[in-house]
Write a protein that holds these residues in place. Structure first.
Motif, PDB file in Angstrom:
ATOM      1  N   LEU A  55       0.311 -12.861 -13.665  1.00  0.00           N
ATOM      2  CA  LEU A  55      -1.034 -12.369 -13.375  1.00  0.00           C
ATOM      3  C   LEU A  55      -1.064 -11.644 -12.041  1.00  0.00           C
ATOM      4  O   LEU A  55      -0.298 -11.949 -11.132  1.00  0.00           O
ATOM      5  N   VAL A  56      -1.950 -10.683 -11.944  1.00  0.00           N
ATOM      6  CA  VAL A  56      -2.209  -9.960 -10.698  1.00  0.00           C
ATOM      7  C   VAL A  56      -3.690 -10.111 -10.393  1.00  0.00           C
ATOM      8  O   VAL A  56      -4.540  -9.769 -11.216  1.00  0.00           O
ATOM      9  N   SER A  57      -3.996 -10.626  -9.218  1.00  0.00           N
ATOM     10  CA  SER A  57      -5.393 -10.883  -8.863  1.00  0.00           C
ATOM     11  C   SER A  57      -5.955  -9.885  -7.871  1.00  0.00           C
ATOM     12  O   SER A  57      -7.169  -9.756  -7.733  1.00  0.00           O
ATOM     13  N   ALA A  58      -5.080  -9.183  -7.143  1.00  0.00           N
ATOM     14  CA  ALA A  58      -5.530  -8.194  -6.155  1.00  0.00           C
ATOM     15  C   ALA A  58      -4.440  -7.147  -6.008  1.00  0.00           C
ATOM     16  O   ALA A  58      -3.250  -7.444  -6.158  1.00  0.00           O
ATOM     17  N   VAL A  59      -4.861  -5.923  -5.712  1.00  0.00           N
ATOM     18  CA  VAL A  59      -3.909  -4.825  -5.579  1.00  0.00           C
ATOM     19  C   VAL A  59      -4.310  -3.949  -4.403  1.00  0.00           C
ATOM     20  O   VAL A  59      -5.480  -3.638  -4.223  1.00  0.00           O
ATOM     21  N   VAL A  60      -3.305  -3.563  -3.586  1.00  0.00           N
ATOM     22  CA  VAL A  60      -3.534  -2.680  -2.438  1.00  0.00           C
ATOM     23  C   VAL A  60      -2.411  -1.652  -2.394  1.00  0.00           C
ATOM     24  O   VAL A  60      -1.346  -1.841  -2.978  1.00  0.00           O
ATOM     25  N   GLU A  61      -2.659  -0.556  -1.684  1.00  0.00           N
ATOM     26  CA  GLU A  61      -1.631   0.466  -1.517  1.00  0.00           C
ATOM     27  C   GLU A  61      -0.786   0.185  -0.279  1.00  0.00           C
ATOM     28  O   GLU A  61      -1.273  -0.357   0.713  1.00  0.00           O
ATOM     29  N   THR A  62       0.468   0.612  -0.338  1.00  0.00           N
ATOM     30  CA  THR A  62       1.329   0.564   0.833  1.00  0.00           C
ATOM     31  C   THR A  62       1.466   1.971   1.401  1.00  0.00           C
ATOM     32  O   THR A  62       1.190   2.960   0.725  1.00  0.00           O
ATOM     33  N   VAL A 102      -6.242  -5.231   2.726  1.00  0.00           N
ATOM     34  CA  VAL A 102      -5.416  -4.905   3.891  1.00  0.00           C
ATOM     35  C   VAL A 102      -6.310  -4.803   5.118  1.00  0.00           C
ATOM     36  O   VAL A 102      -7.392  -4.209   5.067  1.00  0.00           O
ATOM     37  N   ASP A 103      -5.847  -5.380   6.222  1.00  0.00           N
ATOM     38  CA  ASP A 103      -6.638  -5.346   7.452  1.00  0.00           C
ATOM     39  C   ASP A 103      -6.358  -4.058   8.237  1.00  0.00           C
ATOM     40  O   ASP A 103      -5.469  -3.275   7.872  1.00  0.00           O
ATOM     41  N   TYR A 281      -7.596   0.519   3.974  1.00  0.00           N
ATOM     42  CA  TYR A 281      -6.401   0.468   4.799  1.00  0.00           C
ATOM     43  C   TYR A 281      -5.179   0.315   3.895  1.00  0.00           C
ATOM     44  O   TYR A 281      -5.263  -0.212   2.787  1.00  0.00           O
ATOM     45  N   LYS A 282      -4.027   0.781   4.398  1.00  0.00           N
ATOM     46  CA  LYS A 282      -2.783   0.688   3.635  1.00  0.00           C
ATOM     47  C   LYS A 282      -1.833  -0.320   4.270  1.00  0.00           C
ATOM     48  O   LYS A 282      -1.726  -0.406   5.491  1.00  0.00           O
ATOM     49  N   PHE A 283      -1.166  -1.055   3.423  1.00  0.00           N
ATOM     50  CA  PHE A 283      -0.220  -2.071   3.884  1.00  0.00           C
ATOM     51  C   PHE A 283       0.936  -1.392   4.648  1.00  0.00           C
ATOM     52  O   PHE A 283       1.520  -0.425   4.189  1.00  0.00           O
ATOM     53  N   GLY A 284       1.208  -1.930   5.835  1.00  0.00           N
ATOM     54  CA  GLY A 284       2.285  -1.385   6.650  1.00  0.00           C
ATOM     55  C   GLY A 284       1.887  -0.236   7.528  1.00  0.00           C
ATOM     56  O   GLY A 284       2.729   0.344   8.236  1.00  0.00           O
ATOM     57  N   GLU A 285       0.596   0.111   7.559  1.00  0.00           N
ATOM     58  CA  GLU A 285       0.125   1.260   8.341  1.00  0.00           C
ATOM     59  C   GLU A 285      -1.056   0.847   9.196  1.00  0.00           C
ATOM     60  O   GLU A 285      -2.095   0.449   8.667  1.00  0.00           O
ATOM     61  N   GLU A 286      -0.937   0.952  10.502  1.00  0.00           N
ATOM     62  CA  GLU A 286      -2.051   0.620  11.388  1.00  0.00           C
ATOM     63  C   GLU A 286      -3.066   1.739  11.406  1.00  0.00           C
ATOM     64  O   GLU A 286      -2.712   2.907  11.345  1.00  0.00           O
TER      65      GLU A 286
END
Length: 287
Positions: A55-62, A102-103, A281-286
């Protein structure tokens, strides 16, 4: 006048985690119990679906263009060729992940819950770019919607049981939260707060499960407006489109009579609400 339309003909059992992907002009969302991601273009009838091994409960971009997803047991990555790779599994077998975002510092915040909703077994985690993991909050029951104020001063977080929207001070330099306070409480008779998104003016939009609506709250937690929906179980929301003025709402069809509620489980678009959002926001990117 607000226009409400289905994004596609796809019906999810438990649609969740809508994500606007500007480069493909598409909305990505997950149907949690069916182990599938759906992708639908905003301005066409083109859709595709990707079956996942869990299962996938949440999805974000990197920042590299892949997708980072929350799974049954932890975290995985989906690459542009659709290859699915488990990165970290750390939850007990009777737990699963739920909502995540993503924060502003590029880290993935994601919450967990017991599959039987046993109280205080869930937590909120922060996943760093190297998959290092920190526990942000403990003793959660149903971890859900989250977001940051546009000025990066506050972090908002929903615990659906007992139905509370919390506000924390957020320190961008350290990524830490502090000064937990109750921003809004919801009577479950009128719906349970689920996912949320933030407008570019710092207002908070909350999807109300079993509430047939979205609620618009000011940054002080006061209710400003509500948007009635032709579905009883909206689950989450995000802004989409070139100017981020289309509000996209996922929903559930589980335990719903679709003869009486034909749009249940569909993803809906709301235009003309007079609000706009901001890019995710993207994962791995401030930021």
């Amino acid at each position: 006048m607000i226009q409400i339309e289905p994004l596609s003909k796809i019906v999810s059992v438990l649609g969740e985690g809508p994500l606007w992907q500007p480069q493909s002009s598409s909305i990505i969302w997950t149907d949690i119990p069916n182990n599938v991601l759906h992708i639908a273009e905003l301005d066409s009838d083109k859709t595709r679906s990707l079956n996942t091994p869990t299962l996938v409960s949440a999805v974000v971009e990197t920042k590299s263009g892949s997708l980072l997803v929350a799974t049954k047991g932890g975290i995985a990555e989906i690459y542009p060729d659709d290859n699915f790779e488990i990165l970290d599994e750390f939850l007990d077998s009777d737990m699963r992940m739920n909502d995540g975002k993503v924060d502003p510092r590029g880290n993935f915040w994601v919450g967990s819950l017991a599959t039987n909703f046993e109280p205080k077994r869930g937590a909120l985690y922060e996943i760093g770019a190297g998959c290092e993991r920190k526990t942000i909050l403990r003793d959660m029951t149903l971890s859900n919607g989250m977001g940051w104020s546009p000025d990066l001063e506050y972090f908002y977080y929903i615990e659906s049981v007992p139905g509370t929207l919390f506000r924390f001070n957020y320190d961008y330099l350290t990524g830490k939260i502090s000064n937990k306070s109750v921003l809004a409480e919801f009577d479950p008779i009128f719906g349970i707060p689920d996912g949320l998104c933030i407008t570019n003016e710092g207002q908070i939009i909350v999807a109300m499960w079993d509430g047939h609506r979205l609620e618009l709250l000011g940054s002080d937690g006061k209710k400003l407006e509500e948007f009635k929906l032709p579905i009883s179980r909206p689950t989450s929301c995000c802004f989409a489109g070139n100017n981020y003025s289309t509000l996209v709402v996922t929903s559930a069809s589980q335990e719903i009579d679709r003869d009486r509620e034909p749009m249940a489980g569909m993803v809906l678009t709301l235009d003309g609400i007079g609000l706009t959002g901001l890019p995710s926001y993207k994962f791995g990117e401030e930021s």
